[in-house]
Design a protein around this motif. Structure first.
Motif, PDB file in Angstrom:
ATOM      1  N   PRO A   1      10.318   3.612   3.269  1.00 54.06           N
ATOM      2  CA  PRO A   1      11.386   3.205   2.361  1.00 54.06           C
ATOM      3  C   PRO A   1      12.734   3.003   3.049  1.00 54.06           C
ATOM      4  O   PRO A   1      13.576   2.255   2.562  1.00 54.06           O
ATOM      5  CB  PRO A   1      11.481   4.348   1.354  1.00 54.06           C
ATOM      6  CG  PRO A   1      10.241   5.137   1.507  1.00 54.06           C
ATOM      7  CD  PRO A   1       9.748   4.896   2.896  1.00 54.06           C
ATOM      8  N   ALA A   2      12.942   3.633   4.197  1.00 54.52           N
ATOM      9  CA  ALA A   2      14.215   3.475   4.902  1.00 54.52           C
ATOM     10  C   ALA A   2      14.390   2.055   5.426  1.00 54.52           C
ATOM     11  O   ALA A   2      15.505   1.539   5.482  1.00 54.52           O
ATOM     12  CB  ALA A   2      14.301   4.472   6.056  1.00 54.52           C
ATOM     13  N   LYS A   3      13.291   1.400   5.822  1.00 56.69           N
ATOM     14  CA  LYS A   3      13.355   0.035   6.338  1.00 56.69           C
ATOM     15  C   LYS A   3      12.935  -0.991   5.292  1.00 56.69           C
ATOM     16  O   LYS A   3      12.994  -2.178   5.542  1.00 56.69           O
ATOM     17  CB  LYS A   3      12.445  -0.114   7.563  1.00 56.69           C
ATOM     18  CG  LYS A   3      12.887   0.674   8.752  1.00 56.69           C
ATOM     19  CD  LYS A   3      11.943   0.449   9.909  1.00 56.69           C
ATOM     20  CE  LYS A   3      12.325   1.269  11.118  1.00 56.69           C
ATOM     21  NZ  LYS A   3      11.356   1.111  12.201  1.00 56.69           N
TER      22      LYS A   3
ATOM     23  N   ALA B   1       9.770  -0.830  -1.844  1.00 60.05           N
ATOM     24  CA  ALA B   1       9.140   0.479  -1.690  1.00 60.05           C
ATOM     25  C   ALA B   1       8.802   0.803  -0.243  1.00 60.05           C
ATOM     26  O   ALA B   1       8.376   1.902   0.054  1.00 60.05           O
ATOM     27  CB  ALA B   1       7.867   0.547  -2.528  1.00 60.05           C
ATOM     28  N   GLY B   2       8.957  -0.155   0.663  1.00 59.47           N
ATOM     29  CA  GLY B   2       8.686   0.088   2.066  1.00 59.47           C
ATOM     30  C   GLY B   2       7.253  -0.173   2.477  1.00 59.47           C
ATOM     31  O   GLY B   2       6.853   0.209   3.573  1.00 59.47           O
TER      32      GLY B   2
ATOM     33  N   ILE C   1       1.610  -2.823  -5.541  1.00 57.99           N
ATOM     34  CA  ILE C   1       1.890  -1.683  -6.422  1.00 57.99           C
ATOM     35  C   ILE C   1       0.927  -0.534  -6.126  1.00 57.99           C
ATOM     36  O   ILE C   1       1.326   0.640  -6.098  1.00 57.99           O
ATOM     37  CB  ILE C   1       1.815  -2.125  -7.896  1.00 57.99           C
ATOM     38  CG1 ILE C   1       2.978  -3.079  -8.194  1.00 57.99           C
ATOM     39  CG2 ILE C   1       1.869  -0.921  -8.829  1.00 57.99           C
ATOM     40  CD1 ILE C   1       2.909  -3.752  -9.540  1.00 57.99           C
ATOM     41  N   ALA C   2      -0.337  -0.858  -5.857  1.00 57.19           N
ATOM     42  CA  ALA C   2      -1.302   0.189  -5.509  1.00 57.19           C
ATOM     43  C   ALA C   2      -0.918   0.875  -4.201  1.00 57.19           C
ATOM     44  O   ALA C   2      -0.975   2.106  -4.091  1.00 57.19           O
ATOM     45  CB  ALA C   2      -2.705  -0.410  -5.409  1.00 57.19           C
ATOM     46  N   ALA C   3      -0.516   0.093  -3.209  1.00 60.23           N
ATOM     47  CA  ALA C   3      -0.092   0.679  -1.929  1.00 60.23           C
ATOM     48  C   ALA C   3       1.151   1.529  -2.111  1.00 60.23           C
ATOM     49  O   ALA C   3       1.325   2.546  -1.434  1.00 60.23           O
ATOM     50  CB  ALA C   3       0.152  -0.428  -0.909  1.00 60.23           C
ATOM     51  N   TRP C   4       2.014   1.126  -3.019  1.00 60.22           N
ATOM     52  CA  TRP C   4       3.233   1.886  -3.319  1.00 60.22           C
ATOM     53  C   TRP C   4       2.866   3.302  -3.754  1.00 60.22           C
ATOM     54  O   TRP C   4       3.477   4.280  -3.346  1.00 60.22           O
ATOM     55  CB  TRP C   4       4.008   1.164  -4.397  1.00 60.22           C
ATOM     56  CG  TRP C   4       5.360   1.691  -4.741  1.00 60.22           C
ATOM     57  CD1 TRP C   4       5.911   2.894  -4.412  1.00 60.22           C
ATOM     58  CD2 TRP C   4       6.359   1.021  -5.502  1.00 60.22           C
ATOM     59  NE1 TRP C   4       7.170   3.008  -4.918  1.00 60.22           N
ATOM     60  CE2 TRP C   4       7.465   1.864  -5.603  1.00 60.22           C
ATOM     61  CE3 TRP C   4       6.401  -0.209  -6.120  1.00 60.22           C
ATOM     62  CZ2 TRP C   4       8.619   1.515  -6.291  1.00 60.22           C
ATOM     63  CZ3 TRP C   4       7.556  -0.552  -6.807  1.00 60.22           C
ATOM     64  CH2 TRP C   4       8.638   0.293  -6.883  1.00 60.22           C
TER      65      TRP C   4
END
Length: 144
Positions: free
Chosen positions: A11-13, A17-18, A55-58
């Motif tokens: 999420p920083a990069k 959601a990164g 969304i699933a990977a999130w």
């Protein structure tokens, strides 16, 4: 000897959601290239699949741990002390192709020059202190 890599979202990069940043880090690619590939694939007909997959990977992928958590995790796995990886030792990955992640050779040389300039300045400051009368006075006081 190969190192075990894990897929995290970063999420920083990242922008949302990164997920793309985590995939880019895992495969050693630039983040912008992964984003362009995902957007292009979504626009060229398989949009619902990539939206659902993102969304699933999130929800499935863990957040990327910070450096301290990675070091303590390596300590627990190794059991022989702290594990030094490339981030802790300060090594730099120089990219040879545009799509690879890492610094360009020119940027890496500039960073090295700046680093050695800082080291040289610290060395000059130490030399100036050691040759000063203040150092001799402190040494004589500590002998008492």
């Amino acid at each position: 000897m190969s190192t075990k890599r894990e897929l995290y979202r970063d999420p920083a990069k990242g922008k949302i959601a990164g997920v793309c940043a985590g995939v880019a880090t895992y495969f050693g690619m630039e983040v912008w290239l992964v984003r362009i590939l995902v957007i292009t694939a979504a626009l060229l007909g398989s949009g619902p699949f990539f939206v659902v997959a993102y969304i699933a990977a999130w929800f499935i992928l863990d957040k990327k741990p910070n450096a301290f958590q990675q070091a303590s995790h390596a300590f627990k796995q190794k059991g022989k002390g702290w594990y030094n990886d490339s981030a802790e030792t300060g090594s730099v990955e120089v990219k040879t192709k545009v799509w690879q992640s890492g610094e360009t050779a020119k940027q890496a040389c500039q960073d090295l020059k700046q680093h050695y300039t800082q080291i040289e300045q610290k060395l000059r400051n130490m030399e100036h202190y050691v040759t000063s009368t203040e150092f001799q006075l402190n040494r004589e006081i500590s002998k008492l």
